[in-house]
Design a protein around this motif. Structure first.
Motif, mmCIF file in Angstrom:
data_model
loop_
_atom_site.group_PDB
_atom_site.id
_atom_site.type_symbol
_atom_site.label_atom_id
_atom_site.label_comp_id
_atom_site.label_asym_id
_atom_site.label_seq_id
_atom_site.Cartn_x
_atom_site.Cartn_y
_atom_site.Cartn_z
ATOM 1 N N VAL A 38 0.688 -1.420 0.020
ATOM 2 C CA VAL A 38 -0.354 0.028 0.031
ATOM 3 C C VAL A 38 0.749 1.124 -0.139
ATOM 4 C CG1 VAL A 38 -1.701 1.393 1.282
ATOM 5 C CG2 VAL A 38 -1.236 -0.960 1.093
ATOM 6 N N ASP A 39 0.809 1.756 -0.681
ATOM 7 C CA ASP A 39 1.061 3.092 -0.458
ATOM 8 C C ASP A 39 0.404 4.417 -0.607
ATOM 9 O OD1 ASP A 39 0.070 3.924 -3.215
ATOM 10 O OD2 ASP A 39 2.182 4.048 -4.470
ATOM 11 N N TYR A 40 0.548 5.827 -0.926
ATOM 12 C CA TYR A 40 -0.024 7.015 -0.799
ATOM 13 C C TYR A 40 -1.111 7.225 -1.716
ATOM 14 C CZ TYR A 40 -0.977 11.222 1.688
ATOM 15 O OH TYR A 40 -1.009 12.264 2.608
ATOM 16 N N ARG A 45 -5.173 2.303 -0.617
ATOM 17 C CA ARG A 45 -6.207 3.046 0.718
ATOM 18 C C ARG A 45 -7.464 2.493 1.146
ATOM 19 N NH1 ARG A 45 -3.366 8.642 0.792
ATOM 20 N NH2 ARG A 45 -4.970 9.064 2.885
ATOM 21 N N VAL A 48 -7.922 -1.232 1.277
ATOM 22 C CA VAL A 48 -8.022 -1.998 2.996
ATOM 23 C C VAL A 48 -8.186 -1.407 4.129
ATOM 24 C CG1 VAL A 48 -5.318 -2.582 2.005
ATOM 25 C CG2 VAL A 48 -5.794 -0.756 3.801
ATOM 26 N N ASP A 49 -9.493 0.185 3.245
ATOM 27 C CA ASP A 49 -10.020 1.001 4.416
ATOM 28 C C ASP A 49 -11.412 0.132 4.442
ATOM 29 O OD1 ASP A 49 -11.171 2.882 6.439
ATOM 30 O OD2 ASP A 49 -12.139 3.601 4.881
ATOM 31 N N GLY A 51 -11.941 -2.959 4.061
ATOM 32 C CA GLY A 51 -11.237 -4.464 4.689
ATOM 33 C C GLY A 51 -10.792 -5.616 3.285
ATOM 34 N N ARG A 52 -10.608 -5.067 2.657
ATOM 35 C CA ARG A 52 -10.271 -6.066 1.113
ATOM 36 C C ARG A 52 -8.345 -6.309 1.472
ATOM 37 N NH1 ARG A 52 -13.566 -6.458 -3.059
ATOM 38 N NH2 ARG A 52 -15.450 -5.971 -2.536
ATOM 39 N N PHE A 336 0.393 19.067 5.798
ATOM 40 C CA PHE A 336 0.435 17.176 5.187
ATOM 41 C C PHE A 336 -0.049 16.406 6.192
ATOM 42 C CE2 PHE A 336 2.111 20.152 1.812
ATOM 43 C CZ PHE A 336 1.792 19.452 0.332
ATOM 44 N N PHE A 337 0.230 16.776 7.018
ATOM 45 C CA PHE A 337 -0.517 15.839 8.758
ATOM 46 C C PHE A 337 -1.461 16.406 8.325
ATOM 47 C CE2 PHE A 337 4.375 17.381 9.254
ATOM 48 C CZ PHE A 337 4.668 16.415 10.593
ATOM 49 N N PRO A 338 -1.894 14.371 9.351
ATOM 50 C CA PRO A 338 -3.511 14.787 9.359
ATOM 51 C C PRO A 338 -3.282 15.034 10.619
ATOM 52 C CG PRO A 338 -2.023 12.402 9.948
ATOM 53 C CD PRO A 338 -1.391 13.548 9.630
ATOM 54 N N PRO A 339 -4.696 16.606 10.956
ATOM 55 C CA PRO A 339 -5.636 16.300 10.474
ATOM 56 C C PRO A 339 -5.842 16.907 9.186
ATOM 57 C CG PRO A 339 -5.928 17.291 12.200
ATOM 58 C CD PRO A 339 -5.134 16.856 12.106
ATOM 59 N N TYR A 340 -4.536 17.660 9.055
ATOM 60 C CA TYR A 340 -4.887 19.251 7.935
ATOM 61 C C TYR A 340 -5.245 17.992 6.438
ATOM 62 C CZ TYR A 340 -3.629 21.631 12.319
ATOM 63 O OH TYR A 340 -3.032 21.853 13.346
ATOM 64 N N ASP A 343 -8.025 12.612 3.624
ATOM 65 C CA ASP A 343 -8.190 11.305 4.199
ATOM 66 C C ASP A 343 -9.313 10.537 4.167
ATOM 67 O OD1 ASP A 343 -6.416 9.089 4.948
ATOM 68 O OD2 ASP A 343 -6.376 9.502 6.968
ATOM 69 N N ILE A 344 -9.041 9.090 3.793
ATOM 70 C CA ILE A 344 -9.969 8.614 3.619
ATOM 71 C C ILE A 344 -11.401 8.816 5.251
ATOM 72 C CG2 ILE A 344 -11.199 6.036 4.480
ATOM 73 C CD1 ILE A 344 -8.884 5.488 2.207
#
Lengths: 478, 384
Positions: A38-40, A45, A48-49, A51-52, A336-340, A343-344
């Motif tokens: 898995v990459d970016y 993403r 796998v989120d 459940g696959r 570029f950091f979460p939560p900024y 994202d899924i």
């Protein structure tokens, strides 16, 4: 391969790889393979989120030398096993995903700095070095590559070269393709070659530029020499608010076409000024935020700053001053950091296109219109990398979670439909597929549409260098 | 599963790569699986039922040196170290911890110490009973059992500063280690007993030598093991000695300075894990003592972990890799002397130096050779 089932054949291949790299450096454990699956890129993403299971490589190999890489590629060719080169695994285009299984060559143990040349101002390093680690070593000597992307901490030198990366100071110091001096490459058949010593010559086409951006489809870059610079005496910033993106874009264009040589200009459209500048920098303004910076000798910088300020003040509605510019620089990676960062469960894509100044606004409006034609989808953009002929637009679509199907297969279909529509709108109005994130798996399908008959040239090179198509198959449309 | 409580962190980190370069283990091994992002991805899949806790996962979660760089670096304040710890708790409850972790747990349960074997009781600094003005001197495992000379120097320093040091008869150092290994309940019980012993000491002031026990008494990361007391104040020994020096109670012989070029090897707990890092006090003390203190690129919060004793006990080869990298960092500033802030750090560095020497590296003499001494030992030499 890629069935991920143990068999006597897979053990045979494993033995050969271990013979080259050593048993410790060839991994078949599930966690090792999962870490390289898995990459970016949003698609794996999302997968796998929901459940696959991601597509795993069969082997992860950490080579320790160019010679080992060469021997591994010979084994791969012998058995027709796909090879995917992995640096930081932080690409957003799926370029490093082992979608056909096989071998992942993780380059991060090839991370030695070979020479820092303070006469020629170059550094030579193995390409698996994490770029921030290279920067730290240079910074101790008051030097820098000036290649400072947000992914500096997670990406490797090789990764940047593979997809034509860029950094926040690209306007003055160049993208990675401008920084490359020479490199060593292992061709798919295992042969080791070096490009010419210096990048300016009249000895035929530039081989550096053939491999830069080839995303591991033409071979493996194992060593590179890139330019370095002294840290400047000073770097100064200033920020402004414009009524709208149009005025801000024009101010940026004038700064560039009058050759004031800023090190940075970043301009955010109205939506992103409201969305991100407010959130990260705490500046609550309507309109378009623009920041520029100059670096070098202070006397010269002061003159450049004054003229650029005069240009901006002709149409800016507010001069935010240097402090608000400094604040942007200090927080440039915070975006570029979460939560900024997005994202899924959102579906999102950074489309990253480039065009000449006469077309870039049309490209913007056509892409915005295309993205926002999908329910629950908004479009935001900033303009990051500027040239004397045009600029790059870092545009994103963001689909609200309520409009993203739960079924991952349906979600991917929607995701790709948005991409196709937006990218075609860009191509039709004068833009390109991408400026610095690369093509990978995501945009390979559209490469023929962009290149037209010229795509045959790339296909011909690929067929000649890699007749068994072992190198990163399925990427770049090759 | 305990990790359900940390889903926000896990889901925030699973696709975020922003701290890879600072992760001590990812940096020293170059291995993708070691990055916080990869570990978070595994945990997110476990949360979604698409991956099980396995030997592989247990190994990955346990290979963390607890250096704290990831949490310090994160602009979004996602503390992955905390999520990994909760995963270790799941693994411990499922009895799926790596064998080296289980072995250390057994030893800690029987001895309360990394350094003591069952049945042994090693010596420590002078014992006195608490009296008026008595200072509870908390040494920790490294200074009490691993490198007792440090404990003795600390006791001597407190006396030189006019205090009367008092040591607990049983200073159980295993609680925090058990907690950090994932044995939360067992760890908490021992920590609670330790807290009670501190409070019941009769002293109004505690001075702590060990960075990990100081962390335990001052930390705000884990609410369930926070130390709260109205009867005793807790200070790190560097803060205590600095105050005494400023008050004139501790006399330093700055006229006979150490001429040796000296650098400080900062400690993870003190540099990155405390609510307020403890970085200036030791430097100021050494400055007052006339030590020729050099600055280096890799110091203060940028100090690379030497691997912590807990990690050295469970993954010695990996800890050696980390310590070797640290030695290379230290050598860049060509020190004659490296000053550690903990007995464990001193022992780890010295062990790595010996291992390197036996592998042919230029230790002991020639370029890159340096001595290692603890802050307490250096100060005790120059204080009257």
């Amino acid at each position: 391969m890629s069935g991920n089932e143990a068999s006597y054949f897979s053990v045979m291949v494993l033995s050969e790889l271990e013979d080259v790299a050593g048993r410790e450096e060839v991994r078949t454990g599930h966690s090792d393979r999962l870490a390289h699956a898995v990459d970016y890129y949003w698609v794996p993403r999302c997968w796998v989120d929901r459940g696959r299971q991601p597509i795993l490589p069969d082997y992860v190999v950490y080579p320790g030398s160019t010679e080992q890489v060469s021997k591994i590629l010979r084994i791969a060719n012998q058995h027709r096993i796909p090879v995917t080169v992995w640096g930081g695994g932080a690409g957003s285009q799926g370029g490093a995903l082992p979608v056909r299984g096989g071998i992942v060559l993780d380059m991060k143990k090839m991370n030695r700095i070979i020479e820092i040349n303070d006469q020629a101002y170059t550094v030579t390093a193995e390409t698996g070095i994490i770029h921030q680690h290279l920067e730290w070593e240079l910074n101790k000597r008051k030097l820098s590559t000036m290649h400072l992307p947000a992914s500096i901490g997670c990406s490797t030198l090789g990764g940047f070269l593979a997809h034509r990366g860029t950094g926040v100071l690209s306007i003055k110091y160049g993208k990675i393709e401008d920084l490359i001096v020479n490199m060593q490459v292992v061709l798919p058949d295992g042969e080791i070659i070096d490009t010419l010593r210096v990048p300016r010559n009249a000895s035929g086409p530039d081989l550096n530029q053939l491999f830069v951006g080839s995303e591991g489809t033409f071979g493996v870059m194992t060593r590179a020499t890139v330019k370095i610079f002294e840290e400047p005496e000073c770097r100064k910033y200033r920020a402004f608010i414009f009524k709208d993106m149009h005025d801000a874009l024009d101010a940026g264009r004038l700064i560039m076409t009058r050759r004031l040589a800023p090190c940075v200009i970043r301009m955010y459209d109205e939506a992103e000024t409201k969305h991100q500048i407010q959130r990260v920098l705490g500046i609550e303004k309507e309109g378009a935020y623009l920041v520029f910076g100059f670096d070098g000798y202070e006397e010269i910088v002061d003159i450049q700053m004054r003229i650029a300020t005069e240009i901006c003040m002709r149409t800016a509605v507010e001069d935010l001053g240097s402090e608000m510019g400094e604040s942007w620089w200090t927080n440039k990676y915070k975006f570029f950091f979460p939560p900024y960062i997005m994202d899924i469960p959102e579906a999102f894509g950074t489309m990253d296109t480039v065009a000449t100044y006469d077309k870039i606004e049309t490209v913007y409006h056509r892409m915005k219109e295309s993205a926002e034609s999908f329910p629950g989808t908004k479009f935001i953009a900033h303009f990051s990398h500027w040239y004397d002929w045009g600029c790059m637009m870092y545009d994103r679509f963001i689909v609200h979670p309520d409009h993203v199907p739960q079924d991952p297969e349906e979600a991917i279909r929607l995701y790709n439909r948005i991409w196709y529509k937006c990218i075609r709108a860009a191509l039709e109005s004068g833009g390109l597929l991408n400026e610095h994130h690369g093509v990978g798996l995501k945009l390979g399908y559209l490469m023929r549409e962009q290149f037209g008959p010229a795509f045959k040239v790339l296909q011909g090179i690929k067929a000649t260098l890699d007749p068994n198509n072992i190198m990163n198959p399925g990427k770049m449309g090759l | 599963m305990h990790i359900t409580t940390e889903q926000l962190i896990i889901d925030g980190c699973r696709f975020c790569y922003m701290c890879r370069h600072v992760c001590t283990i990812a940096r020293c091994t170059g291995e993708e699986e070691m990055s916080p992002q990869s570990k978070a991805l595994m945990l997110s899949m476990i949360l979604r039922g698409s991956l099980q806790y396995s030997t592989d996962v247990a190994e990955a979660m346990s290979k963390c040196s607890l250096c704290g760089w990831c949490r310090m670096w994160c602009e979004g304040k996602r503390d992955f170290m905390k999520a990994a710890l909760v995963a270790k708790r799941d693994l411990a409850e499922l009895n799926r911890v790596p064998t080296s972790v289980a072995a250390l747990r057994d030893r800690l349960m029987s001895t309360g110490s990394y350094h003591r074997t069952a049945g042994s009781r090693r010596g420590s600094a002078a014992h006195t009973r608490p009296g008026s003005g008595g200072i509870l001197l908390i040494l920790g495992d490294g200074a009490r059992n691993g490198e007792p000379a440090i404990g003795q120097a600390a006791g001597s320093l407190v006396k030189k500063a006019g205090g009367t040091p008092f040591l607990l008869d049983a200073e159980d150092c295993g609680g925090l280690a058990l907690y950090l290994l994932g044995y939360a309940d067992e760890g908490r019980k021992r920590i609670q007993a330790f807290f009670e012993a501190v409070e019941g000491s009769g002293c109004r002031e505690a001075v702590v030598v060990s960075p990990d026990l100081y962390f335990l008494l001052a930390q705000d990361i884990f609410p369930d093991i926070q130390f709260k007391s109205s009867s005793i104040t807790v200070r790190h020994i560097a803060s205590y000695l600095l105050q005494k020096a400023k008050e004139g109670a501790l006399h330093m012989d700055g006229s006979a300075p150490h001429k040796r070029r000296t650098v400080i090897h900062d400690n993870d707990f003190l540099a990155r894990l405390l609510p307020v890092p403890l970085l200036d006090e030791p430097r100021e003390l050494l400055g007052r003592a006339g030590v020729n203190l050099a600055h280096m690129f890799w110091e203060r919060e940028k100090c690379l972990s030497a691997g912590s004793w807990l990690f050295a006990e469970t993954y010695p080869q990996m800890a050696f890799l980390v310590a070797r990298k640290r030695i290379e960092d230290l050598q860049e500033s060509t020190p004659d002397l490296v000053v550690t802030m903990s007995g464990d750090d001193k022992l780890i560095l010295m062990r790595a130096i010996q291992e390197r020497a036996s592998a042919g590296a230029p230790e002991g003499s020639g370029r890159g050779a340096f001595e290692v001494s603890d802050l307490m030992e250096i100060l005790d030499e120059v204080c009257r």
